[in-house]
Motif scaffolding. Sequence first.
Motif, short mmCIF file in Angstrom:
data_model
loop_
_atom_site.label_atom_id
_atom_site.label_comp_id
_atom_site.label_asym_id
_atom_site.label_seq_id
_atom_site.Cartn_x
_atom_site.Cartn_y
_atom_site.Cartn_z
N GLU A 193 0.85 -1.19 0.00
CA GLU A 193 0.00 0.00 0.00
C GLU A 193 0.89 1.25 0.00
N SER A 194 0.55 2.19 -0.86
CA SER A 194 1.31 3.44 -0.99
C SER A 194 2.79 3.18 -1.28
N GLY A 195 3.07 2.02 -1.87
CA GLY A 195 4.43 1.73 -2.31
C GLY A 195 5.38 1.23 -1.24
N ILE A 196 4.86 0.85 -0.06
CA ILE A 196 5.75 0.34 0.99
C ILE A 196 5.12 -0.88 1.62
N ARG A 233 10.50 -0.79 -0.09
CA ARG A 233 9.99 0.45 -0.71
C ARG A 233 10.10 0.31 -2.22
N CYS A 236 10.15 4.52 -8.21
CA CYS A 236 9.91 4.75 -9.63
C CYS A 236 11.25 4.97 -10.34
N VAL A 245 12.07 8.50 -6.90
CA VAL A 245 11.20 8.72 -5.74
C VAL A 245 10.33 7.49 -5.53
N GLN A 246 9.85 7.32 -4.31
CA GLN A 246 8.99 6.20 -3.98
C GLN A 246 7.61 6.41 -4.61
N THR A 247 7.06 5.36 -5.18
CA THR A 247 5.71 5.45 -5.70
C THR A 247 4.70 5.55 -4.56
N THR A 248 3.61 6.21 -4.79
CA THR A 248 2.54 6.30 -3.79
C THR A 248 1.36 5.42 -4.17
N ASP A 249 1.49 4.70 -5.28
CA ASP A 249 0.42 3.80 -5.72
C ASP A 249 0.58 2.43 -5.06
#
Length: 263
Positions: A193-196, A233, A236, A245-249
């Motif tokens: 969730e939220s990329g983590i 993590r 992208c 940067v880390q994806t938030t999807d």
Amino acid sequence: MDENANKLVDFEYPLNERVRALLRLEFLFDQYGHHRSGTSVWCIRAAVRCLMDILSVIGHSDLKSDLLRDLSQQRLHLARLSDRTDVDQSRLHQVLEALAHTQHQLLHGSSHHPSAALMESDLLKAIFNRFAMPGGTCAFDLPAYHRWLSRPNVQVFADLDRWYSHLCVLEEAVRVYLHLLRQTGIPSEEIAESGIFIYTPRARNYHLIRVQIARELDIYPEVSATRHRFSIRFMCLGDVDARHVQTTDPVSFQLQCCSLAFS
């Protein structure tokens, strides 16, 4: 071949120094095999460079004894499954035979450490002392190396194969160990969730984490692990020249936690 294999990108993360070294060696063995199949001077130089890197990884460690102990323990564990009706006995027999052959090779191979045997060559010693310097093996630095490279390929390849023969038993043991390790653990479908994604192992001391991501997703995992938990993590990739940067999807992926039974 599994038709899904080409649809996924595999990432592996070692959780201890032993597996870290074995993965590096496997990587270098594969590189050596690729470069050894070439005939140009640059392929031969690249193959020798792989030999130097392998020597650096194995150093003076007693990796051979460690592998022998671990593979022996795994063989004893698997032998106990020979009476189980829920086990593929044909496959089990093949694995036990491979382990027995590797054990025999390790026990009855050369008593010399591979690095010691290879360093009996004055030429390899000279190359090893220079290879850490950028461009340190060019012709004016190592004229003997330059002269050796100009010999007929049949002579050069004979020397390469003789040197590499000191590593063949180690290569087989490394590949058998990693193959067994990768067969442990059942891949599970997970969502970050939220990329983590944070995972706390319940019982086992895992040695290797495997993450599989759909090829069409332009992301990669970064793993941070301790003895008690690990986090993933998903970053992208995007523009390779820009900061990642880390994806938030949410990210769907496969997770496999591997550990040999005696661990």
